[in-house]
Design a protein around this motif. Structure first.
Motif, mmCIF file in Angstrom:
data_model
loop_
_atom_site.group_PDB
_atom_site.id
_atom_site.type_symbol
_atom_site.label_atom_id
_atom_site.label_comp_id
_atom_site.label_asym_id
_atom_site.label_seq_id
_atom_site.Cartn_x
_atom_site.Cartn_y
_atom_site.Cartn_z
ATOM 1 N N ILE A 9 0.825 -1.212 0.000
ATOM 2 C CA ILE A 9 0.000 0.000 0.000
ATOM 3 C C ILE A 9 0.860 1.263 0.000
ATOM 4 N N LYS A 10 1.920 1.276 0.801
ATOM 5 C CA LYS A 10 2.745 2.487 0.889
ATOM 6 C C LYS A 10 3.508 2.762 -0.399
ATOM 7 N N GLU A 11 3.586 1.752 -1.287
ATOM 8 C CA GLU A 11 4.279 1.930 -2.558
ATOM 9 C C GLU A 11 3.347 2.401 -3.671
ATOM 10 N N LEU A 12 2.042 2.382 -3.408
ATOM 11 C CA LEU A 12 1.082 2.871 -4.399
ATOM 12 C C LEU A 12 1.105 4.391 -4.441
ATOM 13 N N PRO A 13 0.746 4.975 -5.588
ATOM 14 C CA PRO A 13 0.562 6.434 -5.612
ATOM 15 C C PRO A 13 -0.460 6.824 -4.546
ATOM 16 N N GLN A 14 -0.246 7.942 -3.900
ATOM 17 C CA GLN A 14 -1.086 8.320 -2.764
ATOM 18 C C GLN A 14 -2.566 8.352 -3.130
ATOM 19 N N GLU A 15 -2.882 8.803 -4.357
ATOM 20 C CA GLU A 15 -4.287 8.922 -4.741
ATOM 21 C C GLU A 15 -4.954 7.562 -4.976
ATOM 22 N N GLU A 16 -4.132 6.495 -5.048
ATOM 23 C CA GLU A 16 -4.680 5.154 -5.247
ATOM 24 C C GLU A 16 -4.793 4.356 -3.952
ATOM 25 N N ARG A 19 -7.597 4.621 1.748
ATOM 26 C CA ARG A 19 -7.998 5.659 2.708
ATOM 27 C C ARG A 19 -7.907 7.043 2.083
ATOM 28 N N GLU A 20 -6.805 7.285 1.408
ATOM 29 C CA GLU A 20 -6.623 8.596 0.783
ATOM 30 C C GLU A 20 -7.647 8.822 -0.327
ATOM 31 N N LYS A 21 -7.930 7.766 -1.067
ATOM 32 C CA LYS A 21 -8.923 7.872 -2.133
ATOM 33 C C LYS A 21 -10.300 8.229 -1.567
ATOM 34 N N LEU A 23 -10.939 9.849 1.245
ATOM 35 C CA LEU A 23 -10.936 11.222 1.735
ATOM 36 C C LEU A 23 -11.010 12.234 0.602
ATOM 37 N N LYS A 24 -10.373 11.901 -0.521
ATOM 38 C CA LYS A 24 -10.311 12.850 -1.634
ATOM 39 C C LYS A 24 -11.527 12.753 -2.548
ATOM 40 N N LYS A 25 -11.984 11.509 -2.826
ATOM 41 C CA LYS A 25 -13.022 11.313 -3.836
ATOM 42 C C LYS A 25 -14.370 10.864 -3.261
ATOM 43 N N GLY A 26 -14.383 10.485 -1.992
ATOM 44 C CA GLY A 26 -15.629 10.004 -1.394
ATOM 45 C C GLY A 26 -15.708 8.489 -1.428
ATOM 46 N N VAL A 27 -16.527 7.932 -0.551
ATOM 47 C CA VAL A 27 -16.600 6.488 -0.396
ATOM 48 C C VAL A 27 -17.115 5.789 -1.649
ATOM 49 N N GLN A 28 -17.947 6.485 -2.438
ATOM 50 C CA GLN A 28 -18.506 5.856 -3.637
ATOM 51 C C GLN A 28 -17.437 5.571 -4.697
ATOM 52 N N LEU A 30 -14.647 4.116 -4.142
ATOM 53 C CA LEU A 30 -13.871 2.943 -3.764
ATOM 54 C C LEU A 30 -14.468 1.663 -4.343
ATOM 55 N N SER A 31 -13.596 0.764 -4.756
ATOM 56 C CA SER A 31 -14.027 -0.560 -5.212
ATOM 57 C C SER A 31 -14.330 -1.430 -4.002
ATOM 58 N N ASN A 32 -14.914 -2.603 -4.250
ATOM 59 C CA ASN A 32 -15.163 -3.539 -3.154
ATOM 60 C C ASN A 32 -13.857 -3.938 -2.478
ATOM 61 N N ALA A 33 -12.825 -4.138 -3.274
ATOM 62 C CA ALA A 33 -11.518 -4.500 -2.711
ATOM 63 C C ALA A 33 -10.961 -3.366 -1.849
ATOM 64 N N ASP A 34 -11.144 -2.125 -2.287
ATOM 65 C CA ASP A 34 -10.698 -0.973 -1.495
ATOM 66 C C ASP A 34 -11.373 -0.959 -0.123
ATOM 67 N N LEU A 35 -12.690 -1.167 -0.119
ATOM 68 C CA LEU A 35 -13.444 -1.138 1.138
ATOM 69 C C LEU A 35 -12.979 -2.242 2.075
ATOM 70 N N LEU A 36 -12.800 -3.428 1.527
ATOM 71 C CA LEU A 36 -12.323 -4.533 2.352
ATOM 72 C C LEU A 36 -10.917 -4.253 2.876
ATOM 73 N N ALA A 37 -10.087 -3.645 2.041
ATOM 74 C CA ALA A 37 -8.714 -3.342 2.442
ATOM 75 C C ALA A 37 -8.679 -2.387 3.635
ATOM 76 N N ILE A 38 -9.580 -1.424 3.649
ATOM 77 C CA ILE A 38 -9.633 -0.489 4.776
ATOM 78 C C ILE A 38 -9.974 -1.221 6.069
ATOM 79 N N LEU A 39 -10.897 -2.184 5.983
ATOM 80 C CA LEU A 39 -11.281 -2.948 7.170
ATOM 81 C C LEU A 39 -10.166 -3.902 7.604
ATOM 82 N N LEU A 40 -9.481 -4.503 6.632
ATOM 83 C CA LEU A 40 -8.408 -5.443 6.952
ATOM 84 C C LEU A 40 -7.161 -4.740 7.504
ATOM 85 N N ARG A 41 -6.940 -3.513 7.050
ATOM 86 C CA ARG A 41 -5.870 -2.627 7.534
ATOM 87 C C ARG A 41 -4.477 -3.014 7.043
#
Length: 233
Positions: A9-16, A19-21, A23-28, A30-41
């Motif tokens: 995750i830390k190697e991805l561009p910040q906008e990708e 969590r940052e996505k 905050l910047k673009k809104g929860v809508q 995010l992909s399903n994988a993004d949402l799960l990733a936030i919960l998995l941490r």
């Protein structure tokens, strides 16, 4: 150097980063994988948290994201990279979503037909792995008061005692009720036990002067109304 090593995750561009996505673009956004990733941490030594999330989704891709609503922590923790703590977190988040959805539906629900009852409970019951017996408690104007679970049974049976059901009815001062339960097989065809139980509960309601208006059996995106079948008059 291994070119196939996944990006952390830390190697991805910040906008990708999820969590940052958000905050910047809104929860809508995010992909399903993004949402799960936030919960998995966090991911593992060799896999990013996004890769772990994608692995979970891929396992159930034939069914889709809705498959997650019927999983327990033991099954989720079988996925490589997801331990018991992460699995419990996911199940808790999914259950919270179910409850929020159910509460929102109850706040606006008026039951005028079997389809209204199905719309209220389909998402809640459709993917359950065991039978859940629920009662829809109604006011004198058919507004939904509450939808408590009376019992949770096995893969193909739930045990319901009239005293437990009508205790809930009386505690909520409901004027009438609709019974509902799911068939984990996905086939809502009523069994002889379903019919027998329904008649017993209808008779108990008559004694208490609390009408049992219907009994809805929910399968996989289909249902049977025992009222429409003529089993409840």
């Amino acid at each position: 150097m291994n070119d196939n090593k996944p990006l952390m995750i830390k190697e991805l561009p910040q906008e990708e980063r999820p969590r940052e996505k958000m905050l910047k673009k809104g929860v809508q956004a995010l992909s399903n994988a993004d949402l799960l990733a936030i919960l998995l941490r966090t991911g593992t030594k060799n896999d990013s948290v996004l890769r772990v999330a994608e692995r979970l989704l891929k396992k159930y891709e034939e069914i889709g994201i809705t498959a997650l609503s019927g999983l327990g922590p033991q099954e989720i923790s079988k996925i490589k990279g997801i331990g018991p703590v992460k699995a419990v977190t996911l199940v808790a988040a999914i259950e919270l979503g179910k409850r929020l959805n159910g509460a929102a539906a109850e706040q606006r629900a008026i039951i005028r037909s079997p389809q209204d009852a199905v719309d209220l409970l389909m998402a809640r019951l459709r993917y359950e792995a065991r039978e859940h017996f629920i009662v829809i408690l109604l006011s004198t104007k058919n507004h939904v008061i509450a939808t408590p679970t009376i019992s949770i049974g096995s893969l193909n049976a739930s045990i319901v005692h009239p005293r437990e059901l009508f205790r809930e009815v009386i505690n909520h001062s409901a004027a009438s009720v609709i019974l509902a339960h799911n068939h984990p097989s996905g086939d809502p065809t009523p069994s002889s036990e379903d019919v027998s139980l329904t008649r017993k509960l209808v008779d108990a309601g008559k004694i208490l002067e609390i009408p049992v208006l219907d009994h809805i059996i929910i399968g996989d995106n289909k249902y049977v109304s025992l009222k429409e079948k003529g089993i409840i008059e």
